[in-house]
Design a protein around this motif. Structure first.
Motif, PDB file in Angstrom:
ATOM      1  N   LEU A  30       0.728  -1.397   0.215  1.00 51.15           N
ATOM      2  CA  LEU A  30       0.010  -0.107  -0.119  1.00 51.15           C
ATOM      3  C   LEU A  30       1.023   1.364   0.089  1.00 51.15           C
ATOM      4  O   LEU A  30      -0.058   2.332   0.073  1.00 51.15           O
ATOM      5  CB  LEU A  30      -0.635   0.127   1.229  1.00 51.15           C
ATOM      6  CG  LEU A  30      -1.806  -1.176   1.551  1.00 51.15           C
ATOM      7  CD1 LEU A  30      -2.976  -1.104   3.133  1.00 51.15           C
ATOM      8  CD2 LEU A  30      -2.973  -1.335   0.560  1.00 51.15           C
ATOM      9  N   VAL A  39      -7.706   4.823   2.815  1.00 50.83           N
ATOM     10  CA  VAL A  39      -6.397   3.009   2.891  1.00 50.83           C
ATOM     11  C   VAL A  39      -5.697   4.149   4.225  1.00 50.83           C
ATOM     12  O   VAL A  39      -5.845   3.595   5.077  1.00 50.83           O
ATOM     13  CB  VAL A  39      -5.242   3.498   2.093  1.00 50.83           C
ATOM     14  CG1 VAL A  39      -3.995   2.752   2.226  1.00 50.83           C
ATOM     15  CG2 VAL A  39      -5.988   3.273   0.949  1.00 50.83           C
ATOM     16  N   LEU A  94      -7.725  -2.313   0.024  1.00 47.66           N
ATOM     17  CA  LEU A  94      -7.783  -2.064  -1.890  1.00 47.66           C
ATOM     18  C   LEU A  94      -8.903  -2.428  -2.029  1.00 47.66           C
ATOM     19  O   LEU A  94      -9.913  -1.808  -3.576  1.00 47.66           O
ATOM     20  CB  LEU A  94      -6.439  -3.744  -2.218  1.00 47.66           C
ATOM     21  CG  LEU A  94      -5.243  -2.760  -1.889  1.00 47.66           C
ATOM     22  CD1 LEU A  94      -4.699  -4.235  -3.249  1.00 47.66           C
ATOM     23  CD2 LEU A  94      -4.857  -1.994  -2.068  1.00 47.66           C
ATOM     24  N   SER A 292      -8.442  -8.064  -5.539  1.00 47.59           N
ATOM     25  CA  SER A 292      -8.644  -7.102  -4.606  1.00 47.59           C
ATOM     26  C   SER A 292      -7.846  -7.114  -3.409  1.00 47.59           C
ATOM     27  O   SER A 292      -7.515  -6.708  -2.528  1.00 47.59           O
ATOM     28  CB  SER A 292     -10.149  -6.566  -3.439  1.00 47.59           C
ATOM     29  OG  SER A 292     -10.286  -7.561  -2.430  1.00 47.59           O
ATOM     30  N   PRO A 294      -3.255  -7.797  -3.828  1.00 42.25           N
ATOM     31  CA  PRO A 294      -1.773  -7.445  -4.042  1.00 42.25           C
ATOM     32  C   PRO A 294      -1.558  -8.981  -5.504  1.00 42.25           C
ATOM     33  O   PRO A 294      -1.569 -10.116  -5.371  1.00 42.25           O
ATOM     34  CB  PRO A 294      -0.687  -7.651  -3.215  1.00 42.25           C
ATOM     35  CG  PRO A 294      -1.322  -7.491  -2.025  1.00 42.25           C
ATOM     36  CD  PRO A 294      -3.014  -8.076  -1.918  1.00 42.25           C
ATOM     37  N   PHE A 315      -4.022  -4.540  -8.599  1.00 46.32           N
ATOM     38  CA  PHE A 315      -2.693  -4.035  -8.611  1.00 46.32           C
ATOM     39  C   PHE A 315      -2.232  -5.115  -7.767  1.00 46.32           C
ATOM     40  O   PHE A 315      -0.955  -5.342  -6.692  1.00 46.32           O
ATOM     41  CB  PHE A 315      -3.016  -4.194  -6.440  1.00 46.32           C
ATOM     42  CG  PHE A 315      -4.504  -3.159  -5.547  1.00 46.32           C
ATOM     43  CD1 PHE A 315      -4.623  -2.113  -6.212  1.00 46.32           C
ATOM     44  CD2 PHE A 315      -5.510  -3.500  -5.994  1.00 46.32           C
ATOM     45  CE1 PHE A 315      -5.297  -0.853  -5.684  1.00 46.32           C
ATOM     46  CE2 PHE A 315      -6.994  -3.138  -5.788  1.00 46.32           C
ATOM     47  CZ  PHE A 315      -6.798  -1.812  -5.646  1.00 46.32           C
ATOM     48  N   PRO A 318       2.463  -2.752  -6.761  1.00 49.93           N
ATOM     49  CA  PRO A 318       1.673  -1.329  -6.267  1.00 49.93           C
ATOM     50  C   PRO A 318       1.888  -0.075  -7.131  1.00 49.93           C
ATOM     51  O   PRO A 318       3.112   0.031  -7.802  1.00 49.93           O
ATOM     52  CB  PRO A 318       2.483  -1.229  -5.345  1.00 49.93           C
ATOM     53  CG  PRO A 318       3.605  -2.795  -4.876  1.00 49.93           C
ATOM     54  CD  PRO A 318       3.925  -2.680  -6.572  1.00 49.93           C
ATOM     55  N   LEU A 324      -3.468   3.479 -11.129  1.00 47.38           N
ATOM     56  CA  LEU A 324      -4.283   3.038 -10.593  1.00 47.38           C
ATOM     57  C   LEU A 324      -5.890   2.952 -11.594  1.00 47.38           C
ATOM     58  O   LEU A 324      -6.432   1.874 -12.214  1.00 47.38           O
ATOM     59  CB  LEU A 324      -4.639   2.879  -8.912  1.00 47.38           C
ATOM     60  CG  LEU A 324      -5.839   2.392  -8.877  1.00 47.38           C
ATOM     61  CD1 LEU A 324      -5.677   0.362  -9.133  1.00 47.38           C
ATOM     62  CD2 LEU A 324      -5.763   2.390  -7.186  1.00 47.38           C
TER      63      LEU A 324
END
Length: 333
Positions: A30, A39, A94, A292, A294, A315, A318, A324
């Protein structure tokens, strides 16, 4: 008040948010989104509540914003509770970002293994604080259970071939934990028998990779932990889901309070079958699958199961908000 989940009906194309479990912890995942208010709020609340519950391990905010934080194997070995909290927090944070940024409405959530807890949070069934508390309670139960060394093994065997291998090698304590794809079957069991299964699979020319896992999830080995956790879950208040809730242990959406509470414990003993759930979602009109977590753990499986479906794993590495948005637009239009 009815607790039935929102129905997926009609001809309008639908989108599902997929919440992975094991494998979703990535150090620093993140870091480019840490200044987003949503976040930052998730990180702050998780660490504040976890500290209030007695956690002494590394703050989740550091684990998820510092790329130099411990890798999954190291963190699981030194602080399994911190590993679980970081996994849950990453997927939940996420999910919040995707629900805010996705150009198309999201109609359903799909949890995968430990990702069921994040899915319940994303759907508004549980609060973030409830999720943290449940992970603390589960951690205590797992520590008190004094379980034997056990884990998970990912293979490229079909489920039938895996079952045959277990039968012919007399590996009675190894079970099929997950049928993720036609040629991806995950086995669970004690470490010594899993090692035998791995050698047997490799001798036949197949891949067999140990997964980073605290124990043999989706296995009867955890039946006592499961029963105790279910009793604790009875005291949890659950809210009506804002999105249809799906899981890999059944192909039907869950909506009653009892079903939703049970879902939080399902990963302990229930085997997973991702394919039937993905096909049920397609029959319900879902055409778009958002990951949702990584990396791209679940979109890879969705693409293999449902050729032609639209998938997005924004994701997978990063990135900041603008990159995004670009990824989401490129994937979803």
């Amino acid at each position: 008040m009815s607790h039935d989940g929102p129905a997926l009906t009609g001809d309008t194309p639908r989108t599902v948010l997929m919440c992975p479990g094991q494998g979703a912890y990535l150090p620093g995942a993140l870091r480019h989104l840490r200044d987003l208010p949503a976040v930052a709020d998730v990180l702050r609340r998780v660490d504040a509540h976890s500290t209030a519950l007695g956690a002494t391990g590394p703050p989740v905010a550091r684990l998820l914003t510092d790329p130099g934080a411990p890798d999954p194997d190291q963190l699981l070995h030194t602080d399994p509770l911190a590993f679980d909290l970081a996994t849950y927090t990453a997927v939940t944070a996420l999910a919040v970002v995707l629900l805010d940024l996705a150009a198309r409405p999201v109609h359903a959530v799909l949890g995968h293994s430990m990702g069921d807890l994040a899915a319940l949070t994303a759907a508004g069934v549980l609060t973030l604080e409830q999720g943290v508390r449940l992970l603390h309670l589960r951690d205590r139960l797992l520590r008190d259970a004094a379980l034997p060394a056990a884990g998970l093994l990912c293979t490229d065997l079909t489920a039938d071939r895996a079952a045959e291998l277990l039968r012919t090698r007399a590996l009675a304590r190894v079970r099929i934990a997950a049928r993720n794809a036609p040629t991806q079957t995950v086995l669970a069991g004690p470490d010594d028998q899993l090692a035998t299964a791995a050698r047997a699979a490799r001798a036949l020319g197949h891949r067999a990779t140990p997964l980073t896992s605290r124990t043999a999830y989706h296995h009867p080995l955890l039946i006592d932990v499961h029963r105790s956790f279910r009793r604790l879950l009875r005291a949890q208040r659950v809210a009506p889901p804002a999105l249809a809730v799906y899981t890999t242990v059944t192909d039907r959406p869950l909506g009653t309070p009892a079903q939703l509470r049970s879902l939080a414990a399902a990963h302990l003993t229930e085997p997973m079958a991702l394919h039937p759930t993905l096909h049920a979602l397609r029959r319900a009109g879902v055409t778009t699958y958002l990951d949702s977590g990584p990396r791209a753990l679940l979109t890879t499986l969705a693409r293999a199961a449902l050729p032609g479906c639209a998938v997005a794993a924004p994701f997978r590495t990063p990135v900041g908000v603008e990159r995004l948005r670009h990824r989401l637009t490129a994937a979803l239009g």
